[in-house]
Scaffold this motif. Sequence first.
Motif, mmCIF file in Angstrom:
data_model
loop_
_atom_site.group_PDB
_atom_site.id
_atom_site.type_symbol
_atom_site.label_atom_id
_atom_site.label_comp_id
_atom_site.label_asym_id
_atom_site.label_seq_id
_atom_site.Cartn_x
_atom_site.Cartn_y
_atom_site.Cartn_z
ATOM 1 N N SER A 39 -8.185 -1.921 5.418
ATOM 2 C CA SER A 39 -7.073 -2.577 5.087
ATOM 3 C C SER A 39 -5.684 -1.999 5.553
ATOM 4 N N ARG A 40 -4.591 -2.633 5.672
ATOM 5 C CA ARG A 40 -3.388 -2.372 5.771
ATOM 6 C C ARG A 40 -2.540 -2.768 4.953
ATOM 7 N N THR A 41 -1.410 -1.970 4.621
ATOM 8 C CA THR A 41 -0.731 -2.287 3.394
ATOM 9 C C THR A 41 0.802 -1.586 4.064
ATOM 10 N N VAL A 42 1.489 -2.719 3.961
ATOM 11 C CA VAL A 42 2.926 -2.410 4.476
ATOM 12 C C VAL A 42 3.864 -2.056 3.196
ATOM 13 N N MET A 43 4.411 -0.937 3.165
ATOM 14 C CA MET A 43 5.225 -0.588 2.066
ATOM 15 C C MET A 43 6.685 -1.013 2.182
ATOM 16 N N ASN A 44 7.193 -1.351 1.055
ATOM 17 C CA ASN A 44 8.676 -1.601 1.096
ATOM 18 C C ASN A 44 9.787 -0.185 0.939
ATOM 19 N N THR A 45 9.474 0.098 2.182
ATOM 20 C CA THR A 45 10.254 1.693 2.158
ATOM 21 C C THR A 45 11.262 1.650 3.383
ATOM 22 N N ARG A 46 12.272 2.677 3.344
ATOM 23 C CA ARG A 46 12.987 2.545 4.566
ATOM 24 C C ARG A 46 12.677 4.026 5.054
ATOM 25 N N PRO A 47 12.345 4.314 6.362
ATOM 26 C CA PRO A 47 11.791 3.028 7.275
ATOM 27 C C PRO A 47 10.354 2.428 6.709
ATOM 28 N N VAL A 48 9.925 1.430 7.339
ATOM 29 C CA VAL A 48 8.711 0.934 6.785
ATOM 30 C C VAL A 48 7.469 1.906 6.803
ATOM 31 N N THR A 49 6.905 2.119 5.710
ATOM 32 C CA THR A 49 5.519 2.791 5.792
ATOM 33 C C THR A 49 4.441 1.931 5.837
ATOM 34 N N VAL A 50 3.454 2.272 6.682
ATOM 35 C CA VAL A 50 1.987 1.368 6.453
ATOM 36 C C VAL A 50 1.024 2.429 6.194
ATOM 37 N N GLU A 51 0.436 2.026 5.250
ATOM 38 C CA GLU A 51 -1.001 2.695 4.570
ATOM 39 C C GLU A 51 -2.186 1.887 5.155
ATOM 40 N N TYR A 52 -3.061 2.936 5.445
ATOM 41 C CA TYR A 52 -4.506 2.235 5.814
ATOM 42 C C TYR A 52 -5.557 2.814 5.028
ATOM 43 N N ALA A 53 -6.459 1.913 4.576
ATOM 44 C CA ALA A 53 -7.649 2.180 3.600
ATOM 45 C C ALA A 53 -8.834 1.635 4.033
ATOM 46 N N LEU A 54 -9.945 2.161 3.521
ATOM 47 C CA LEU A 54 -11.264 1.530 3.622
ATOM 48 C C LEU A 54 -11.361 0.240 2.810
ATOM 49 N N THR A 55 -11.692 -0.691 3.156
ATOM 50 C CA THR A 55 -12.087 -1.924 2.163
ATOM 51 C C THR A 55 -13.294 -1.645 1.337
ATOM 52 N N SER A 56 -13.717 -2.208 0.536
ATOM 53 C CA SER A 56 -15.320 -1.942 -0.207
ATOM 54 C C SER A 56 -16.273 -2.067 0.910
ATOM 55 N N TYR A 57 -15.918 -2.997 1.753
ATOM 56 C CA TYR A 57 -17.083 -3.162 2.875
ATOM 57 C C TYR A 57 -17.247 -1.943 3.790
ATOM 58 N N GLY A 58 -16.021 -1.495 4.062
ATOM 59 C CA GLY A 58 -15.830 -0.370 5.061
ATOM 60 C C GLY A 58 -16.389 0.936 4.292
ATOM 61 N N GLN A 59 -16.472 0.921 2.910
ATOM 62 C CA GLN A 59 -17.016 1.949 2.240
ATOM 63 C C GLN A 59 -18.501 1.983 2.292
ATOM 64 N N THR A 60 -19.000 0.898 2.499
ATOM 65 C CA THR A 60 -20.617 0.836 2.753
ATOM 66 C C THR A 60 -21.056 1.811 3.973
ATOM 67 N N LEU A 61 -20.166 1.860 4.790
ATOM 68 C CA LEU A 61 -20.536 2.955 5.885
ATOM 69 C C LEU A 61 -20.409 4.512 5.379
ATOM 70 N N ARG A 62 -19.874 4.905 4.233
ATOM 71 C CA ARG A 62 -19.837 6.237 3.921
ATOM 72 C C ARG A 62 -21.246 6.989 4.059
ATOM 73 N N PRO A 63 -22.388 6.224 3.518
ATOM 74 C CA PRO A 63 -23.291 7.221 3.340
ATOM 75 C C PRO A 63 -23.976 7.496 4.705
ATOM 76 N N ILE A 64 -23.856 6.230 5.618
ATOM 77 C CA ILE A 64 -24.209 6.624 6.960
ATOM 78 C C ILE A 64 -23.480 7.733 7.867
ATOM 79 N N LEU A 65 -22.188 7.824 7.479
ATOM 80 C CA LEU A 65 -21.458 8.922 7.996
ATOM 81 C C LEU A 65 -21.528 10.202 7.486
ATOM 82 N N TRP A 66 -22.000 10.217 6.130
ATOM 83 C CA TRP A 66 -22.334 11.649 5.335
ATOM 84 C C TRP A 66 -23.790 11.984 5.931
ATOM 85 N N GLU A 67 -24.716 11.163 6.369
ATOM 86 C CA GLU A 67 -25.884 11.554 7.038
ATOM 87 C C GLU A 67 -25.705 11.911 8.378
#
Length: 125
Positions: free
Chosen positions: A76-104
């Motif tokens: 997911s992409r979140t645009v923050m109301n800052t100057r300059p504009v800040t964009v933050e990225y995060a794993l979605t709950s669906y993306g987090q389902t890949l975590r066990p695979i990555l750990w393995e």
Amino acid sequence: MRKKIFIDEKPSHCPSQLRAIHDTMDLLDGKWKITIIGCLSFGNKRFMDLQREVEGIGSKMLSKELQELEINGLVSRTVMNTRPVTVEYALTSYGQTLRPILWEMAKWGQTHRKKIFSANEDPES
């Protein structure tokens, strides 16, 4: 003389398993996507933080990869109301389902690295 008869002993679910593996590989294809997901699995990151952590990736490529991961519902992409504009990225709950695979994958990689180093140190093995 009798003819040998060969019976295909592959399990019937093999083609569907292989198709699923190919689908996963298509989604995570490329040099950077798994690394980006791995970085985001430790928490939300700003664009520049990701660029610093994913060594060797350019800003255009990072932007492209993040966009593809977002389209596929993994990031997911979140645009923050800052100057300059800040964009933050995060794993979605669906993306987090890949975590066990990555750990393995990480665990296997660490074991493999140790095996290779020990084989190089011990010429008898």
